[in-house]
Motif scaffolding. Structure first.
Motif, PDB file in Angstrom:
ATOM      1  N   GLY A  80       3.475  -5.693  -2.109  1.00 32.16           N
ATOM      2  CA  GLY A  80       4.607  -5.352  -0.836  1.00 32.16           C
ATOM      3  C   GLY A  80       4.178  -6.127   0.125  1.00 32.16           C
ATOM      4  N   GLN A  81       2.742  -7.097   0.191  1.00 29.84           N
ATOM      5  CA  GLN A  81       2.875  -7.855   1.222  1.00 29.84           C
ATOM      6  C   GLN A  81       3.864  -8.785   1.767  1.00 29.84           C
ATOM      7  OE1 GLN A  81      -0.249  -6.927   2.273  1.00 29.84           O
ATOM      8  NE2 GLN A  81      -0.397  -5.512   0.564  1.00 29.84           N
ATOM      9  N   SER A 109      -4.745  -4.157  -4.768  1.00 32.17           N
ATOM     10  CA  SER A 109      -3.383  -4.406  -4.132  1.00 32.17           C
ATOM     11  C   SER A 109      -2.635  -5.546  -5.199  1.00 32.17           C
ATOM     12  CB  SER A 109      -3.469  -4.969  -2.689  1.00 32.17           C
ATOM     13  OG  SER A 109      -2.432  -5.717  -2.302  1.00 32.17           O
ATOM     14  N   THR A 110      -1.174  -5.596  -5.444  1.00 27.65           N
ATOM     15  CA  THR A 110      -0.662  -6.333  -6.580  1.00 27.65           C
ATOM     16  C   THR A 110      -0.601  -7.531  -5.884  1.00 27.65           C
ATOM     17  OG1 THR A 110       0.538  -4.280  -7.132  1.00 27.65           O
ATOM     18  CG2 THR A 110       1.237  -6.139  -7.909  1.00 27.65           C
ATOM     19  N   LYS A 144       0.937  -1.240  -0.112  1.00 25.39           N
ATOM     20  CA  LYS A 144      -0.015   0.004  -0.054  1.00 25.39           C
ATOM     21  C   LYS A 144       0.779   1.324  -0.170  1.00 25.39           C
ATOM     22  CE  LYS A 144      -4.059  -1.832   0.389  1.00 25.39           C
ATOM     23  NZ  LYS A 144      -4.626  -1.819  -1.109  1.00 25.39           N
ATOM     24  N   ALA A 145       2.177   1.295  -0.254  1.00 28.19           N
ATOM     25  CA  ALA A 145       2.920   2.281  -0.305  1.00 28.19           C
ATOM     26  C   ALA A 145       2.648   3.121  -1.396  1.00 28.19           C
ATOM     27  CB  ALA A 145       4.280   1.821  -0.370  1.00 28.19           C
ATOM     28  N   GLY A 146       2.262   2.763  -2.507  1.00 24.86           N
ATOM     29  CA  GLY A 146       1.741   3.680  -3.515  1.00 24.86           C
ATOM     30  C   GLY A 146       2.696   3.168  -4.715  1.00 24.86           C
ATOM     31  N   LYS A 147       3.242   2.076  -4.995  1.00 26.70           N
ATOM     32  CA  LYS A 147       3.994   1.454  -5.790  1.00 26.70           C
ATOM     33  C   LYS A 147       3.601   1.440  -7.143  1.00 26.70           C
ATOM     34  CE  LYS A 147       5.005  -2.500  -3.435  1.00 26.70           C
ATOM     35  NZ  LYS A 147       4.262  -1.902  -2.195  1.00 26.70           N
ATOM     36  N   SER A 148       2.471   0.713  -7.205  1.00 25.00           N
ATOM     37  CA  SER A 148       1.679   0.588  -8.573  1.00 25.00           C
ATOM     38  C   SER A 148       0.840   1.942  -8.834  1.00 25.00           C
ATOM     39  CB  SER A 148       0.411  -0.429  -8.426  1.00 25.00           C
ATOM     40  OG  SER A 148       0.804  -1.536  -7.865  1.00 25.00           O
ATOM     41  N   ALA A 149       0.765   2.652  -8.190  1.00 26.84           N
ATOM     42  CA  ALA A 149       0.274   4.144  -8.422  1.00 26.84           C
ATOM     43  C   ALA A 149       1.315   4.870  -9.097  1.00 26.84           C
ATOM     44  CB  ALA A 149      -0.298   5.078  -7.136  1.00 26.84           C
ATOM     45  N   TYR A 182       2.526  10.213  -1.027  1.00 28.93           N
ATOM     46  CA  TYR A 182       1.765  10.925  -0.286  1.00 28.93           C
ATOM     47  C   TYR A 182       2.047  12.263   0.388  1.00 28.93           C
ATOM     48  CZ  TYR A 182      -1.747   7.158   0.186  1.00 28.93           C
ATOM     49  OH  TYR A 182      -2.740   6.076   0.022  1.00 28.93           O
ATOM     50  N   ASN A 220       1.040  10.800  -5.883  1.00 27.28           N
ATOM     51  CA  ASN A 220       0.599  10.172  -7.023  1.00 27.28           C
ATOM     52  C   ASN A 220      -0.797  10.676  -7.530  1.00 27.28           C
ATOM     53  OD1 ASN A 220       2.700   8.228  -7.643  1.00 27.28           O
ATOM     54  ND2 ASN A 220       2.106   7.085  -5.977  1.00 27.28           N
ATOM     55  N   ASN A 273      -5.688   6.094  -9.764  1.00 24.01           N
ATOM     56  CA  ASN A 273      -6.956   5.479  -9.506  1.00 24.01           C
ATOM     57  C   ASN A 273      -7.039   5.076  -8.091  1.00 24.01           C
ATOM     58  OD1 ASN A 273      -8.942   3.383  -9.169  1.00 24.01           O
ATOM     59  ND2 ASN A 273      -8.472   2.338 -11.194  1.00 24.01           N
ATOM     60  N   LYS A 274      -7.781   5.645  -7.224  1.00 26.58           N
ATOM     61  CA  LYS A 274      -7.745   5.612  -5.792  1.00 26.58           C
ATOM     62  C   LYS A 274      -8.189   4.266  -5.469  1.00 26.58           C
ATOM     63  CE  LYS A 274     -12.086   7.972  -3.842  1.00 26.58           C
ATOM     64  NZ  LYS A 274     -13.118   7.263  -4.797  1.00 26.58           N
TER      65      LYS A 274
HETATM   66  N1  LIG Z   1      -3.541  10.527  -2.072  1.00 23.96           N
HETATM   67  C1  LIG Z   1      -2.773   9.451  -2.246  1.00 23.96           C
HETATM   68  N2  LIG Z   1      -2.839   8.451  -2.396  1.00 23.96           N
HETATM   69  C2  LIG Z   1      -1.947   7.354  -3.066  1.00 23.96           C
HETATM   70  C3  LIG Z   1      -0.808   7.906  -3.455  1.00 23.96           C
HETATM   71  N3  LIG Z   1      -0.125   6.767  -3.946  1.00 23.96           N
HETATM   72  C4  LIG Z   1      -0.958   5.839  -3.834  1.00 23.96           C
HETATM   73  N4  LIG Z   1      -2.234   6.340  -3.455  1.00 23.96           N
HETATM   74  C5  LIG Z   1      -3.324   5.343  -3.188  1.00 23.96           C
HETATM   75  O1  LIG Z   1      -2.876   4.296  -2.236  1.00 23.96           O
HETATM   76  C6  LIG Z   1      -3.561   3.101  -2.442  1.00 23.96           C
HETATM   77  C7  LIG Z   1      -2.473   2.023  -2.603  1.00 23.96           C
HETATM   78  O2  LIG Z   1      -1.434   2.306  -3.507  1.00 23.96           O
HETATM   79  P1  LIG Z   1      -1.031   1.147  -4.546  1.00 23.96           P
HETATM   80  O3  LIG Z   1      -0.304   1.896  -5.410  1.00 23.96           O
HETATM   81  O4  LIG Z   1      -2.014   0.108  -4.946  1.00 23.96           O
HETATM   82  O5  LIG Z   1       0.112   0.581  -3.623  1.00 23.96           O
HETATM   83  P2  LIG Z   1       1.133  -0.553  -3.670  1.00 23.96           P
HETATM   84  O6  LIG Z   1       2.306  -0.038  -3.057  1.00 23.96           O
HETATM   85  O7  LIG Z   1       1.332  -0.844  -5.027  1.00 23.96           O
HETATM   86  O8  LIG Z   1       0.478  -1.649  -2.813  1.00 23.96           O
HETATM   87  P3  LIG Z   1       0.649  -3.246  -3.008  1.00 23.96           P
HETATM   88  O9  LIG Z   1       0.334  -3.659  -4.418  1.00 23.96           O
HETATM   89  O10 LIG Z   1      -0.404  -3.792  -2.105  1.00 23.96           O
HETATM   90  O11 LIG Z   1       2.011  -3.654  -2.493  1.00 23.96           O
HETATM   91  C8  LIG Z   1      -4.244   3.280  -3.524  1.00 23.96           C
HETATM   92  O12 LIG Z   1      -5.657   3.413  -3.431  1.00 23.96           O
HETATM   93  C9  LIG Z   1      -3.850   4.306  -4.453  1.00 23.96           C
HETATM   94  O13 LIG Z   1      -4.876   5.057  -4.993  1.00 23.96           O
HETATM   95  C10 LIG Z   1      -0.415   9.256  -3.279  1.00 23.96           C
HETATM   96  O14 LIG Z   1       0.753   9.699  -3.396  1.00 23.96           O
HETATM   97  N5  LIG Z   1      -1.369  10.184  -2.762  1.00 23.96           N
END
Ligand SMILES: Nc1nc2c(ncn2[C@@H]2O[C@H](COP(=O)(O)OP(=O)(O)OP(=O)(O)O)[C@@H](O)[C@H]2O)c(=O)[nH]1
Ligand SMILES: [Mg+2]
Length: 779
Positions: free
Chosen positions: A318-319, A180-181, A159-164, A380, A425, A175-176
């Motif tokens: 990221g899990q 999760s990947t 959930k750190a925002g890698k995919s984003a 964030y 993001n 896409n909010k």
């Molecule tokens: N407001 C805000 N939301 C963000 C940001 N980056 C990611 N998000 C949100 O945070 C959530 C998790 O982001 P992902 O990109 O799915 O995170 P991830 O690191 O890929 O997570 P895993 O795949 O579970 O490891 C999503 O709902 C995103 O929309 C950011 O910079 N700002």
């Protein structure tokens, strides 16, 4: 437009970048054509000139035709719908007696006689033949060129925002509700290159769609041809002569191998009867044993792709459950991006966790890729309250951590004088800058520009073509493919496979012969298959209805409660026929072990163990595997459990021992490996060590040797030999005192060291699992 054309024509005289000029419907008359013709005499970079739908008549045609006698770069000239007749067209026919580069001349919608058209067409065909020949020579040759390819590894906490972040970098919408990947997601993107000399533009990052056959070799050949072309243009006449004298050697190969001239001539004939002067039809070739197409567009594409990059982007889930699996895919080369959520760093109750994850990832990257550049990215940005202050606080924390680890791979944010790149993001803050930096780093990395032989590319194409039918190929088949394209030495094949593995094009694990025997041509397929089993059951659920319908509800519960998978359940998630292969692969990568302690067929997947055992007082002689001087990655303890359980299970089936079922949790295991011989293992993350106990002193020496061999084995098989540890034995006369293994050996310290155990331990390297388990019968 007349003056516009004039200005453009003048600009083209000094132009060193533009390869295509599209000047259709521009009211160009003979006068302007003359200026263009003069330009063509000096311009040596333009490949395509479109002059369709203008007012060029015979005088203009004559000028342009005459310029072609001198011009050596133009391959396509479009003159449809002008005012040219035989008088003008004749000049083209004449010019083509000298010009060797033009392969396409469009003269549709003119009053030119069919005979003259045919004559011109034949000359164009000859030119095309020359190009095709060069293409074929290149494919059959031994030339090398750079691949301009790298890998971007995006890692970090869930959930750190890698995919984003990857989406942001590619310019895709935020896409909010992004899922999760699961496992990891591989995609490819193309970065358009800056023209030589100028600074990168960073405008064009585009996602490459699909897993189509990329025909790498043809692209490579085109690129090499282009380089040769450019070189010969720059090389003085006498040097060119010398180059030509080397050609016959390749020619002999060609005459031996070309088998399809009939097809080429057939194609050409068919085209000529159309009356359109277009020599662009694809030409089929047999190179070595691979069939290729040649098309002038390949050259134009190669020109456009000059200096462009391809990035294979790996978005790791990221899990924590996935971490033990990720070890298989983290390679030495490429660029790493470690993503963290900045908010976590500023909350007192999350800060330590966030730092622990960061530290874990930093050390994992150092373990697997000690020389790869790494960028830290905080997400964030918009959500942290007092931004500037927050960023500085976080920067301080990171600086301290990086310093304490002695970490030197980090690419700093020099613009803001920070250790990391803050982004958002959602609001797209800091993304452009990050993209510029990533691109700069990739371009700087010498691995990106590594030269690769065309033979290797043909081999890659051959292997990847199999992707449509199967996910993996036997090494023996790969060896045959390699021989066909001219790679005969085992060492060279190994080298090629290593490179393709490093680049993420395929997965080739080499720790043992059995693993080495398989080349997995669909990395994503493998990751998906593994994460059908290794996944966070609460986050990445199964289709419960379907599971229930199969009568596998109990099996599912058992899997996520106890990490035991029934054969039926595996058959269900892995579509039957893949089961033996995947079970075997998971066993060999130490992600799974046999579990023959019950009547039905079960498999243990230790990464899924979740209950935590509290540390309690345990009896028995103790020894410690101490990783604190370096690092104990997640996945090592799980793999050790895997090996000890496999050992117990194999003892059971081999010797018919009656053994208790192992008792396992995420951080502890009690396993009876021989009747009355129990090993207890506990992982202590805080102190970065594994504590082992053995119930009876008579098994002490044996247990140390077994566990030592196992750690060595897993280090070699899946950790790239990166683990460093010290084995410490408890002095039974002074409880609590730990003695280093080598020291204990010297002192013959009882009960750990016996006469037999002083002998060298069996080699773990390159030994298959079964033979390895066989070697563990120390006495
Ligand atoms: N407001 C805000 N939301 C963000 C940001 N980056 C990611 N998000 C949100 O945070 C959530 C998790 O982001 P992902 O990109 O799915 O995170 P991830 O690191 O890929 O997570 P895993 O795949 O579970 O490891 C999503 O709902 C995103 O929309 C950011 O910079 N700002
Ligand atoms: Mg993700």
């Amino acid at each position: 437009t007349g003056t516009g054309v004039k200005a453009l024509a003048l600009a083209l005289r000094v132009n060193s970048h533009l390869t295509e000029a599209m000047l259709s419907t521009n009211l160009i008359d003979d006068g302007s054509a003359e200026i263009i013709a003069d330009t063509l005499k000096v311009n040596d970079i333009l490949r395509k000139l479109d002059l369709n739908f203008n007012y060029i008549a015979n005088r203009g045609a004559k000028c342009i035709a005459e310029s072609l006698v001198v011009n050596k770069s133009l391959t396509e000239l479009c003159l449809d719908s002008n005012d040219i007749s035989d008088t003008g067209a004749q000049h083209f026919s004449k010019a083509l007696e000298h010009n060797k580069t033009l392969v396409m001349l469009k003269l549709n919608e003119h009053f030119v006689s069919a005979a003259l058209l045919r004559e011109i067409c034949e000359k164009l065909d000859k030119n095309m033949g020359r190009k095709s020949k060069l293409f074929l020579d290149t494919l059959n040759g031994d030339k090398k060129t750079s691949w301009s390819r790298s890998r971007l590894m995006v890692v970090g906490q869930g959930k750190a925002g890698k995919s984003a972040l990857i989406r942001s970098i590619l310019g895709l919408p935020f896409n909010k509700n992004w899922d999760s990947t699961i496992g990891a997601e591989i995609s490819e993107s193309q970065i358009a290159g800056p023209r030589s000399g100028s600074q990168p533009t960073h405008a064009g990052w585009t996602k490459v769609k699909g897993e189509t056959n990329m025909d790498y070799a043809s692209k490579f050949a085109a690129r090499i041809m282009l380089q040769q072309l450019n070189q010969s243009r720059k090389t003085p006449e006498k040097f060119r002569m010398k180059e030509n004298t080397e050609l016959p050697r390749e020619r002999t190969i060609v005459t031996e191998e070309v088998q399809m001239p009939s097809i080429t001539s057939k194609l050409k004939k068919k085209k000529s009867t159309h009356g359109v002067l277009d020599s662009k039809t694809k030409t089929l070739f047999q190179t070595r044993s691979v069939v290729r197409n040649f098309d002038v567009d390949l050259l134009v594409d190669a020109e456009n792709a000059e200096n462009s990059l391809t990035l294979s982007m790996w978005d790791f889930g990221g899990q924590e459950v996935f971490y033990s699996m990720h070890h298989l895919f983290l390679t030495k080369s490429g660029v790493y991006v470690l993503v963290f959520d900045m908010r976590g760093m500023l909350q007192w109750n999350k800060k330590n966790d966030a730092l622990a994850y960061m530290s874990f990832w930093l050390r994992s990257i150092r373990l697997h890729a000690p020389n790869a550049p790494l960028l830290l990215v905080g997400t964030y940005m918009q959500d942290i309250r007092i931004r500037a202050k927050g960023v500085i606080t976080i920067n301080g924390l990171i600086r301290k951590l990086v310093k304490s680890l002695g970490f030197t791979q980090i690419v700093k944010n020099s613009v803001h004088k920070l250790e990391f790149f803050p982004v958002d993001n959602k609001e797209r803050i800091g993304i452009t800058m990050l993209r510029i930096e990533v691109e700069r780093i990739v371009r700087q990395d010498k691995n990106t520009w590594q030269n690769i032989s065309i033979k290797w590319m043909l081999l890659l194409d051959e292997m990847l073509e199999k992707r449509n039918e199967q996910a993996y190929i036997q090494l023996s088949d790969v060896t045959q493919m390699a021989a066909k394209v001219g790679v005969h030495q085992v060492a060279e094949l190994d080298e090629a496979l290593r490179l393709f593995h490093e680049q993420g094009m395929l997965v080739h694990l080499t720790a043992t012969d059995t693993l080495k025997n398989l080349v997995i041509v669909k990395p994503q397929w493998l990751i998906d298959a593994l994460s059908k089993v290794i996944r966070d059951g609460s986050l990445h659920s199964y289709n419960l209805q379907a599971v229930e319908k199969q009568g596998l509800k109990q099996d599912l519960r058992l899997a996520f409660d106890t990490a035991l998978f029934s054969r039926d359940f595996l058959e269900y998630v892995w579509d039957g026929e893949q089961v033996p292969f995947l079970v075997d692969l998971m066993k060999r990568t130490l992600l799974m072990s046999e579990w023959n302690f019950r009547n039905e067929e079960y498999y243990l997947v230790p990464s899924l163990l979740n209950n935590v055992t509290k540390t309690g007082k345990r009896l028995g002689n103790r020894f410690v595997l101490d990783f604190s001087s370096s690092f104990l990655p997640i996945g090592v303890f799980q793999r050790l459990i895997c090996l000890v359980v496999s050992h117990s299970a194999s003892n059971r089936s081999r010797h018919g021992y009656v053994l208790q079922e192992p008792k396992l949790s995420k951080n502890a295991a009690l396993i009876e490996v021989e009747p009355q011989f129990h090993i207890y293992l506990q992982e202590d993350i805080k102190h970065q060590n594994i504590v082992a106990r053995v119930n009876d002193p008579q098994y002490a020496a044996k247990s140390v040797r077994i566990i030592q061999s196992m750690i060595r084995k897993l280090n070699c098989d899946v950790m790239g030999e990166g683990l460093k540890w010290e084995t410490l034995l408890e002095d039974s006369t002074r409880l609590g005192k730990l003695v280093n293994y080598d020291q204990a050996k010297k002192e013959m310290m009882a009960p750990w060291i016996t006469k037999a155990s002083r002998k060298a331990e069996p080699e773990a390297q390159n030994v298959d699992l079964d033979s390895f388990l066989n070697c563990l019968q120390f006495d």
